[in-house]
Design a protein around this motif. Structure first.
Motif, PDB file in Angstrom:
ATOM      1  N   GLU A  99      19.434  10.499 -62.307  1.00  0.00           N
ATOM      2  CA  GLU A  99      20.420   9.833 -61.475  1.00  0.00           C
ATOM      3  C   GLU A  99      20.571   8.398 -61.970  1.00  0.00           C
ATOM      4  O   GLU A  99      19.621   7.619 -61.932  1.00  0.00           O
ATOM      5  N   GLN A 100      21.757   8.101 -62.471  1.00  0.00           N
ATOM      6  CA  GLN A 100      22.075   6.761 -62.977  1.00  0.00           C
ATOM      7  C   GLN A 100      22.391   5.853 -61.789  1.00  0.00           C
ATOM      8  O   GLN A 100      23.338   6.117 -61.042  1.00  0.00           O
ATOM      9  N   TYR A 101      21.580   4.836 -61.611  1.00  0.00           N
ATOM     10  CA  TYR A 101      21.786   3.827 -60.577  1.00  0.00           C
ATOM     11  C   TYR A 101      22.275   4.455 -59.262  1.00  0.00           C
ATOM     12  O   TYR A 101      23.415   4.286 -58.838  1.00  0.00           O
ATOM     13  N   PRO A 102      21.388   5.222 -58.595  1.00  0.00           N
ATOM     14  CA  PRO A 102      21.811   5.948 -57.395  1.00  0.00           C
ATOM     15  C   PRO A 102      22.265   5.063 -56.232  1.00  0.00           C
ATOM     16  O   PRO A 102      23.023   5.541 -55.385  1.00  0.00           O
ATOM     17  N   LYS A 103      21.873   3.788 -56.205  1.00  0.00           N
ATOM     18  CA  LYS A 103      22.376   2.886 -55.151  1.00  0.00           C
ATOM     19  C   LYS A 103      23.890   2.773 -55.224  1.00  0.00           C
ATOM     20  O   LYS A 103      24.556   2.687 -54.200  1.00  0.00           O
ATOM     21  N   GLY A 104      24.430   2.778 -56.428  1.00  0.00           N
ATOM     22  CA  GLY A 104      25.873   2.652 -56.601  1.00  0.00           C
ATOM     23  C   GLY A 104      26.585   3.976 -56.800  1.00  0.00           C
ATOM     24  O   GLY A 104      27.682   4.177 -56.303  1.00  0.00           O
ATOM     25  N   LEU A 105      25.946   4.902 -57.527  1.00  0.00           N
ATOM     26  CA  LEU A 105      26.596   6.176 -57.867  1.00  0.00           C
ATOM     27  C   LEU A 105      26.125   7.338 -57.006  1.00  0.00           C
ATOM     28  O   LEU A 105      26.510   8.479 -57.238  1.00  0.00           O
ATOM     29  N   GLN A 106      25.271   7.046 -56.034  1.00  0.00           N
ATOM     30  CA  GLN A 106      24.749   8.033 -55.099  1.00  0.00           C
ATOM     31  C   GLN A 106      23.824   9.033 -55.810  1.00  0.00           C
ATOM     32  O   GLN A 106      23.466   8.845 -56.963  1.00  0.00           O
ATOM     33  N   HIS A 107      23.459  10.077 -55.098  1.00  0.00           N
ATOM     34  CA  HIS A 107      22.471  11.030 -55.621  1.00  0.00           C
ATOM     35  C   HIS A 107      23.165  12.261 -56.216  1.00  0.00           C
ATOM     36  O   HIS A 107      24.383  12.396 -56.172  1.00  0.00           O
ATOM     37  N   THR A 108      22.350  13.150 -56.758  1.00  0.00           N
ATOM     38  CA  THR A 108      22.857  14.389 -57.352  1.00  0.00           C
ATOM     39  C   THR A 108      23.684  15.151 -56.315  1.00  0.00           C
ATOM     40  O   THR A 108      23.276  15.298 -55.162  1.00  0.00           O
ATOM     41  N   ALA A 109      24.831  15.632 -56.752  1.00  0.00           N
ATOM     42  CA  ALA A 109      25.750  16.340 -55.860  1.00  0.00           C
ATOM     43  C   ALA A 109      25.092  17.602 -55.301  1.00  0.00           C
ATOM     44  O   ALA A 109      24.361  18.296 -56.009  1.00  0.00           O
ATOM     45  N   PRO A 110      25.345  17.909 -54.040  1.00  0.00           N
ATOM     46  CA  PRO A 110      24.739  19.095 -53.434  1.00  0.00           C
ATOM     47  C   PRO A 110      25.101  20.399 -54.144  1.00  0.00           C
ATOM     48  O   PRO A 110      24.309  21.345 -54.151  1.00  0.00           O
ATOM     49  N   GLU A 111      26.279  20.447 -54.791  1.00  0.00           N
ATOM     50  CA  GLU A 111      26.689  21.663 -55.504  1.00  0.00           C
ATOM     51  C   GLU A 111      25.721  22.039 -56.620  1.00  0.00           C
ATOM     52  O   GLU A 111      25.672  23.192 -57.042  1.00  0.00           O
ATOM     53  N   VAL A 112      24.980  21.074 -57.122  1.00  0.00           N
ATOM     54  CA  VAL A 112      24.024  21.338 -58.199  1.00  0.00           C
ATOM     55  C   VAL A 112      22.862  22.167 -57.673  1.00  0.00           C
ATOM     56  O   VAL A 112      22.222  22.897 -58.435  1.00  0.00           O
ATOM     57  N   GLY A 113      22.604  22.088 -56.383  1.00  0.00           N
ATOM     58  CA  GLY A 113      21.608  22.955 -55.763  1.00  0.00           C
ATOM     59  C   GLY A 113      20.184  22.718 -56.226  1.00  0.00           C
ATOM     60  O   GLY A 113      19.431  23.671 -56.428  1.00  0.00           O
ATOM     61  N   LEU A 114      19.810  21.448 -56.391  1.00  0.00           N
ATOM     62  CA  LEU A 114      18.439  21.168 -56.821  1.00  0.00           C
ATOM     63  C   LEU A 114      17.443  21.664 -55.783  1.00  0.00           C
ATOM     64  O   LEU A 114      17.566  21.328 -54.605  1.00  0.00           O
ATOM     65  N   PRO A 115      16.454  22.447 -56.204  1.00  0.00           N
ATOM     66  CA  PRO A 115      15.368  22.797 -55.284  1.00  0.00           C
ATOM     67  C   PRO A 115      14.590  21.533 -54.939  1.00  0.00           C
ATOM     68  O   PRO A 115      14.795  20.476 -55.549  1.00  0.00           O
ATOM     69  N   GLU A 116      13.693  21.632 -53.999  1.00  0.00           N
ATOM     70  CA  GLU A 116      12.865  20.483 -53.637  1.00  0.00           C
ATOM     71  C   GLU A 116      12.112  19.973 -54.856  1.00  0.00           C
ATOM     72  O   GLU A 116      11.632  20.770 -55.670  1.00  0.00           O
TER      73      GLU A 116
END
Length: 184
Positions: free
Chosen positions: A57-74
């Motif tokens: 995740e590139q600079y998540p403060k500005g670009l937010q986190h991984t999109a939910p569609e990616v479906g990352l497991p815990e």
């Protein structure tokens, strides 16, 4: 051109999946939905096959986190999330392939973070396949030029279906049947 080992058959015991910056902050890109869905199929297939996933995740403060569609497991279930401010995931604190020498890479943007990650991996002697249908850029030309550059540098261009079936190695297994549902 090949780096000598990039066309080697990928197997799940030697492979990791790196998902580069498929974050909500890039949602305005025309191809975002397609790239996020394809990256999600890669993550789901990798999880079925026991292939570790590293999501950046590139600079998540500005670009937010991984999109939910990616479906990352815990995180911890074969998944590592690495926050970064550098373009190459390889140079980020916490990036670790855990001894894997084959890497499937997908994500955003093909000509910047994906490209720099792939080039660093190749420089380290890692075999790399870039999953083209799960890789995008804001502009189509940047994506195409980025993928051409990586192909010339020695990465192998592939697709979600080709990559996952290569990792399955054979039909008829429970893993193959589960992966088949992901790619259909």
């Amino acid at each position: 051109m090949s780096n000598g080992n990039s066309t080697r058959f990928f197997d799940r015991r030697s492979t990791a999946l790196v998902v580069v910056d498929v974050q909500d902050g890039f949602r305005s890109y025309d191809t975002f939905a397609e790239v996020a869905a394809a990256a999600g199929r890669m993550v789901e297939g990798a999880t079925i096959l026991g292939v570790p996933v590293i999501a950046t995740e590139q600079y998540p403060k500005g670009l937010q986190h991984t999109a939910p569609e990616v479906g990352l497991p815990e995180e911890g279930d074969g998944v590592t999330v690495v926050e970064k401010s550098v373009f190459s995931a390889v140079r980020a604190d916490g990036f670790n392939l855990a001894g894997r020498n084959q890497v499937l890479v997908c994500g955003i943007e093909a000509h910047v973070c994906v490209a720099q990650t792939v080039l660093d991996l190749l420089d380290r002697g890692v075999s790399v396949q870039v999953v083209t249908d799960a890789t995008g850029s804001r502009h189509a030309n940047d994506r195409e030029v980025g993928l051409q550059r990586l192909d010339r540098a020695g990465a192998v261009l592939t697709t979600v279906e080709a990559a996952l079936l290569e990792l399955c190695e054979r039909a008829g297994t429970p893993e193959f049947k589960a992966v088949q549902k992901v790619i259909l």
